[in-house]
Design a protein around this motif. Structure first.
Motif, mmCIF file in Angstrom:
data_model
loop_
_atom_site.group_PDB
_atom_site.id
_atom_site.type_symbol
_atom_site.label_atom_id
_atom_site.label_comp_id
_atom_site.label_asym_id
_atom_site.label_seq_id
_atom_site.Cartn_x
_atom_site.Cartn_y
_atom_site.Cartn_z
ATOM 1 N N ALA A 6 0.841 -1.109 0.019
ATOM 2 C CA ALA A 6 -0.137 -0.007 -0.105
ATOM 3 C C ALA A 6 0.794 1.254 -0.077
ATOM 4 C CB ALA A 6 -0.675 -0.100 1.172
ATOM 5 N N ALA A 9 2.204 1.795 -3.273
ATOM 6 C CA ALA A 9 1.038 2.328 -4.120
ATOM 7 C C ALA A 9 0.989 3.929 -3.968
ATOM 8 C CB ALA A 9 -0.008 1.610 -4.000
ATOM 9 N N ASN A 14 -0.552 5.547 -7.274
ATOM 10 C CA ASN A 14 -1.778 4.947 -7.244
ATOM 11 C C ASN A 14 -2.748 4.770 -5.724
ATOM 12 O OD1 ASN A 14 -1.205 3.272 -9.910
ATOM 13 N ND2 ASN A 14 0.532 2.916 -8.782
ATOM 14 N N SER A 16 -6.025 4.721 -5.462
ATOM 15 C CA SER A 16 -6.999 3.942 -5.286
ATOM 16 C C SER A 16 -6.842 2.577 -4.768
ATOM 17 C CB SER A 16 -7.803 3.891 -6.579
ATOM 18 O OG SER A 16 -8.291 5.222 -7.213
ATOM 19 N N ILE A 17 -5.583 1.911 -5.247
ATOM 20 C CA ILE A 17 -5.210 0.715 -4.864
ATOM 21 C C ILE A 17 -4.848 0.980 -3.385
ATOM 22 C CG2 ILE A 17 -3.369 -1.089 -5.057
ATOM 23 C CD1 ILE A 17 -3.445 -0.295 -8.077
ATOM 24 N N ALA A 18 -4.075 1.837 -2.978
ATOM 25 C CA ALA A 18 -3.654 2.203 -1.571
ATOM 26 C C ALA A 18 -4.824 2.287 -0.801
ATOM 27 C CB ALA A 18 -2.753 3.290 -1.323
ATOM 28 N N LYS A 19 -5.880 2.949 -1.198
ATOM 29 C CA LYS A 19 -7.073 2.935 -0.130
ATOM 30 C C LYS A 19 -7.747 1.697 0.116
ATOM 31 C CE LYS A 19 -11.819 4.966 -1.007
ATOM 32 N NZ LYS A 19 -12.757 5.785 -1.729
ATOM 33 N N GLN A 20 -7.894 0.886 -1.084
ATOM 34 C CA GLN A 20 -8.259 -0.444 -0.677
ATOM 35 C C GLN A 20 -7.782 -1.103 0.095
ATOM 36 O OE1 GLN A 20 -8.940 -2.024 -4.688
ATOM 37 N NE2 GLN A 20 -10.008 -0.508 -5.563
ATOM 38 N N ILE A 21 -6.412 -1.279 0.052
ATOM 39 C CA ILE A 21 -5.398 -1.866 1.007
ATOM 40 C C ILE A 21 -5.577 -1.432 2.365
ATOM 41 C CG2 ILE A 21 -3.176 -2.860 1.458
ATOM 42 C CD1 ILE A 21 -2.466 -2.711 -1.554
ATOM 43 N N ASN A 24 -8.662 -2.476 4.126
ATOM 44 C CA ASN A 24 -8.928 -4.052 4.601
ATOM 45 C C ASN A 24 -7.829 -4.221 5.815
ATOM 46 O OD1 ASN A 24 -10.435 -4.422 2.326
ATOM 47 N ND2 ASN A 24 -8.634 -4.968 0.893
ATOM 48 N N ALA A 49 -7.259 10.097 -4.098
ATOM 49 C CA ALA A 49 -8.149 9.167 -5.212
ATOM 50 C C ALA A 49 -9.356 10.010 -5.642
ATOM 51 C CB ALA A 49 -8.413 7.969 -4.569
#
Length: 422
Positions: A6, A9, A14, A16-21, A24, A49
């Motif tokens: 993350a 990212a 990136n 958006s990818i960091a936000k998802q990780i 979680n 993002a």
């Protein structure tokens, strides 16, 4: 693991990818501080993002997320031994960047509606002038953050701060060209000669350089104000949707050891101090050292201090030379009265206060094997009448000729100088 992925990212844009990780893994936090820290990174990723996806429409949500990140970071810094000064300053600069971006967009909209460049005497004209100055001030603040913390940051973090400073400086120049008086090629060359370049391959700077090299800007052709305002709005929208460079050093919350600096007037030199009432009237709560002298008189100071070995161990660059910066700012000066004749023949007397003048000087200091120093030095002579504030700061020069400021403990080192002919 997922945390390193993350963070990588984030540093590569990136968000958006960091936000998802981060969403979680936050639920698996084992301590309160780790939960708050993951919340800070999550809010930053959400803000960036949102800007990349929505552009100008995402500014309100992004500002709210960044303000929450600042609050979480301040809370974490106050309740633990972590030093989060750099992180807080970087986030606040990003908030100021978005606020200034929104003001610039409003100026573009009003210019487009009126189809003319606003005059300096009305509200929109004053906003335009102040907006240009604010972008230059923001560039200076980014470079000041680079100068104060860069010695303890990696090369990628240093490049990030220089890039953000260059982006703001180029925006100042572009707004001046599109909504203000065009600058000559000599002015353009001199404005970028001594400025930090940053990563010139970054998408935000490449877009700015493309606009600056446009045919109608380089050949001084007349362009309708509505067209210039529209072009500037599109440039701002493109910059807003481009991912900003993010420093890797943001993740490291390490307390930086402080150096020691003590400044005093040379005790062997006789001098008269300013009155306490004059010092209090200038807005000083504590009473700094002060001296009253004639124009052109020499002032000698005594500088002493030490640089702990832990500072050199923590620094990313090796340094052996210490520097002492002196910033001389005129606080007050005699009012200058001059006459101005209007079109109707009426002569009006105007008063001009030429007070806010700043000059910076630099001195090299030699240290002993114990990393201590004690030197006498003469300050630059002051020939104009007025009251001056002299601020001192300690710095160093590394083996790559980079110059940095060092944090030092204690109260600010300030001397007041009153230059008078009486």
């Amino acid at each position: 693991g997922a945390y390193q992925l993350a963070w990588q990212a984030m540093c590569t844009g990136n968000f958006s990818i960091a936000k998802q990780i981060y969403t979680n893994i936050q639920q698996y936090s084992t301590t309160e501080n780790s939960y708050i820290w993951l919340g800070v990174l999550l809010k930053i990723a959400e803000a960036e993002a949102c800007l990349n996806d929505n552009g100008a429409k995402g500014i309100p949500e992004a500002t709210t997320c960044l303000q929450a990140a600042v609050s979480y970071t301040e809370s974490m810094s106050s309740q633990s031994d972590y030093c989060m000064i750099f992180q807080i300053k970087f986030l606040r600069l990003r908030l100021d960047f978005l606020d200034l971006w929104a003001v610039t967009r409003l100026v573009c909209q009003e210019t487009r509606l009126f189809a003319t460049v606003p005059k300096e005497s009305n509200r929109v004209g004053l906003h335009r002038i102040n907006n240009i100055k604010c972008w230059g001030a923001l560039a200076s603040r980014y470079f000041s953050l680079y100068r104060c913390h860069g010695l303890f940051l990696c090369m990628q973090s240093r490049t990030t701060l220089r890039t953000m400073s260059a982006i703001c400086k180029r925006l100042e120049s572009t707004i001046m060209k599109l909504l203000g008086e065009p600058t000559s090629p000599k002015t353009k060359a001199s404005s970028y000669a001594n400025e930090p370049k940053g990563d010139e391959m970054h998408p935000m700077i490449r877009l700015q350089k493309y606009i600056e090299n446009a045919d109608f800007l380089t050949k001084d052709k007349f362009v309708e104000p509505a067209v210039s305002a529209t072009l500037l709005s599109e440039l701002l929208e493109g910059l807003n949707r481009a991912p900003i460079p993010f420093p890797k050093g943001f993740i490291y919350a390490v307390k930086i050891p402080s150096a020691i600096l003590r400044i005093s007037l040379d005790p062997s030199q006789k001098h008269n101090a300013m009155s306490q009432d004059d010092i209090v009237n200038l807005g000083f709560n504590a009473l700094p050292d002060s001296i009253t002298l004639y124009p052109g008189a020499v002032v000698t100071i005594f500088a002493a201090g030490a640089v702990p070995r832990s500072v050199k161990k923590r620094a990313y660059s090796t340094f052996s030379r210490l520097l002492l910066w002196t910033e001389i700012k005129r606080l007050s000066a005699p009012d200058k009265t001059f006459c101005k004749q209007e079109a109707g023949g009426q002569v009006i007397k105007e008063t001009k206060d030429d007070a806010a003048r700043i000059s910076v000087h630099k001195f090299e200091i030699s240290t002993s094997h114990s990393n201590k120093f004690a030197v006498n030095m003469e300050l630059p002579t002051i020939k104009s009448v007025g009251i001056y504030k002299i601020d001192f700061s300690l710095g160093c020069r590394d083996i790559g000729c980079g110059e940095w400021k060092l944090p030092y403990a204690g109260s600010p080192n300030t001397i007041l100088v009153q230059v008078s002919e009486d």
